[in-house]
Scaffold this active site. Sequence first.
Site, mmCIF file in Angstrom:
data_model
loop_
_atom_site.group_PDB
_atom_site.id
_atom_site.type_symbol
_atom_site.label_atom_id
_atom_site.label_comp_id
_atom_site.label_asym_id
_atom_site.label_seq_id
_atom_site.Cartn_x
_atom_site.Cartn_y
_atom_site.Cartn_z
ATOM 1 N N TYR A 32 -1.791 0.046 10.318
ATOM 2 C CA TYR A 32 -2.002 -0.551 8.984
ATOM 3 C C TYR A 32 -0.765 -0.332 8.118
ATOM 4 O O TYR A 32 -0.257 -1.259 7.475
ATOM 5 C CB TYR A 32 -3.239 0.101 8.354
ATOM 6 C CG TYR A 32 -3.479 -0.234 6.893
ATOM 7 C CD1 TYR A 32 -4.141 -1.407 6.541
ATOM 8 C CD2 TYR A 32 -3.066 0.634 5.875
ATOM 9 C CE1 TYR A 32 -4.370 -1.712 5.198
ATOM 10 C CE2 TYR A 32 -3.293 0.333 4.547
ATOM 11 C CZ TYR A 32 -3.953 -0.838 4.201
ATOM 12 O OH TYR A 32 -4.175 -1.134 2.877
ATOM 13 N N SER A 79 0.857 -1.188 0.000
ATOM 14 C CA SER A 79 0.000 0.000 0.000
ATOM 15 C C SER A 79 0.892 1.236 0.000
ATOM 16 O O SER A 79 1.990 1.222 0.590
ATOM 17 C CB SER A 79 -0.865 0.013 1.268
ATOM 18 O OG SER A 79 -1.354 1.318 1.532
HETATM 19 P P1 NAD Z 1 -11.774 -5.521 -0.022
HETATM 20 O O1 NAD Z 1 -12.295 -5.371 1.350
HETATM 21 O O2 NAD Z 1 -12.626 -5.175 -1.189
HETATM 22 O O3 NAD Z 1 -11.250 -7.028 -0.256
HETATM 23 C C1 NAD Z 1 -10.484 -7.684 0.698
HETATM 24 C C2 NAD Z 1 -10.924 -9.138 0.731
HETATM 25 O O4 NAD Z 1 -10.041 -9.838 1.629
HETATM 26 C C3 NAD Z 1 -12.349 -9.334 1.269
HETATM 27 O O5 NAD Z 1 -13.091 -10.150 0.374
HETATM 28 C C4 NAD Z 1 -12.134 -10.013 2.614
HETATM 29 O O6 NAD Z 1 -13.184 -10.924 2.956
HETATM 30 C C5 NAD Z 1 -10.826 -10.750 2.361
HETATM 31 N N1 NAD Z 1 -10.137 -11.104 3.597
HETATM 32 C C6 NAD Z 1 -9.963 -10.341 4.721
HETATM 33 N N2 NAD Z 1 -9.317 -11.043 5.648
HETATM 34 C C7 NAD Z 1 -9.069 -12.263 5.119
HETATM 35 C C8 NAD Z 1 -8.437 -13.427 5.598
HETATM 36 N N3 NAD Z 1 -7.938 -13.497 6.840
HETATM 37 N N4 NAD Z 1 -8.352 -14.503 4.780
HETATM 38 C C9 NAD Z 1 -8.867 -14.472 3.537
HETATM 39 N N5 NAD Z 1 -9.493 -13.392 3.031
HETATM 40 C C10 NAD Z 1 -9.595 -12.309 3.816
HETATM 41 O O7 NAD Z 1 -10.431 -4.670 -0.044
HETATM 42 P P2 NAD Z 1 -9.364 -4.327 -1.189
HETATM 43 O O8 NAD Z 1 -9.234 -2.865 -1.185
HETATM 44 O O9 NAD Z 1 -9.635 -5.056 -2.442
HETATM 45 O O10 NAD Z 1 -8.078 -4.912 -0.461
HETATM 46 C C11 NAD Z 1 -7.214 -5.854 -1.056
HETATM 47 C C12 NAD Z 1 -5.794 -5.531 -0.624
HETATM 48 O O11 NAD Z 1 -5.439 -4.261 -1.155
HETATM 49 C C13 NAD Z 1 -5.595 -5.435 0.893
HETATM 50 O O12 NAD Z 1 -4.381 -6.070 1.240
HETATM 51 C C14 NAD Z 1 -5.508 -3.940 1.126
HETATM 52 O O13 NAD Z 1 -4.758 -3.634 2.270
HETATM 53 C C15 NAD Z 1 -4.824 -3.500 -0.147
HETATM 54 N N6 NAD Z 1 -4.948 -2.076 -0.469
HETATM 55 C C16 NAD Z 1 -6.167 -1.520 -0.671
HETATM 56 C C17 NAD Z 1 -6.235 -0.165 -0.965
HETATM 57 C C18 NAD Z 1 -7.551 0.534 -1.185
HETATM 58 O O14 NAD Z 1 -7.579 1.757 -1.155
HETATM 59 N N7 NAD Z 1 -8.650 -0.194 -1.414
HETATM 60 C C19 NAD Z 1 -5.063 0.608 -1.061
HETATM 61 C C20 NAD Z 1 -3.837 -0.007 -0.866
HETATM 62 C C21 NAD Z 1 -3.794 -1.365 -0.572
#
Ligand code: NAD
Length: 249
Positions: free
Chosen positions: A157, A144
């Site tokens: 985080y 991130s």
């Molecule tokens: P999201 O909430 O849409 O998807 C995350 C998914 O991970 C969900 O379906 C959730 O059920 C699943 N999950 C959570 N804990 C879990 C576990 N212990 N085992 C298996 N699955 C699990 O979020 P996203 O934004 O798509 O996030 C995906 C990744 O991207 C994450 O690592 C997040 O930190 C990273 N990220 C997101 C952003 C943003 O702005 N959305 C920015 C930078 C990084």
Amino acid sequence: MPFEGLTDRVAIVTGAASGIGLATAGRLVKEGAKVALVDVDGAGVESAAAGIGSDSAIALSGDASDEQDVARYFGAVKERFGRVDLLHNNAGIGGQPVPLAETTMEDFDRLVRINFRGVFLNLREMLRTALDQGDGATIVNTASGTALHGVPGLGAYAGTKAAILSLTRNAAVEYAQNGIRVNAVVPGPVGTPLFEAFPDEFQAGAEQFNPQGRRGTPDEIAAVVAFLLSDESTYITGAAYNVDGGEGA
Ligand code: NAD
């Protein structure tokens, strides 16, 4: 033109019921890969795989931060497809923005467990699998932009995401001679349930801070992940790719 080297490769995508993981899973199937969508949300991942609508997409319920679950779903993928070649190590949680002084140990431990321990466990299982198979593998970890610059409220985080960058570099240099590549994708704000759960003013602030003045889409992240997992990027390992509208510039 599809990316080289994804046809018939077997991929695991964690956190694939939603957001970035779901977009990657869909993109990899389009590129010809066989994809196991893994998520702790069992019903969500079933409907995500059904939505992709291909025999090449299967759903597996599992907690990416649980050692036994990780071994179980890697085993299930090997049983179904014979091997595992690619990992998008992506499952993660955001939580609500809170100043460091007010961060509870419960929230801290949950973030570390899912965002760092979980990424470590899946990385380790993929490395063991690849060493056993003997012909390489490709891994992309989701970090991130918060790992690169301070964001008030996201300290714990951000720490887990900085740890992922370090793990990525170490795994890359340790296993380069084994034909295993390990890279990270570094998203800025992306329109997913994780980001959209933040308070409105926090989301607006993130967009104002962003040089392009907007959040990215899950597909914009998935495109870079697919590139890094493909044979178009064979000389890239240990790298962290910002996909963030210029935020890390
Ligand atoms: P999201 O909430 O849409 O998807 C995350 C998914 O991970 C969900 O379906 C959730 O059920 C699943 N999950 C959570 N804990 C879990 C576990 N212990 N085992 C298996 N699955 C699990 O979020 P996203 O934004 O798509 O996030 C995906 C990744 O991207 C994450 O690592 C997040 O930190 C990273 N990220 C997101 C952003 C943003 O702005 N959305 C920015 C930078 C990084």
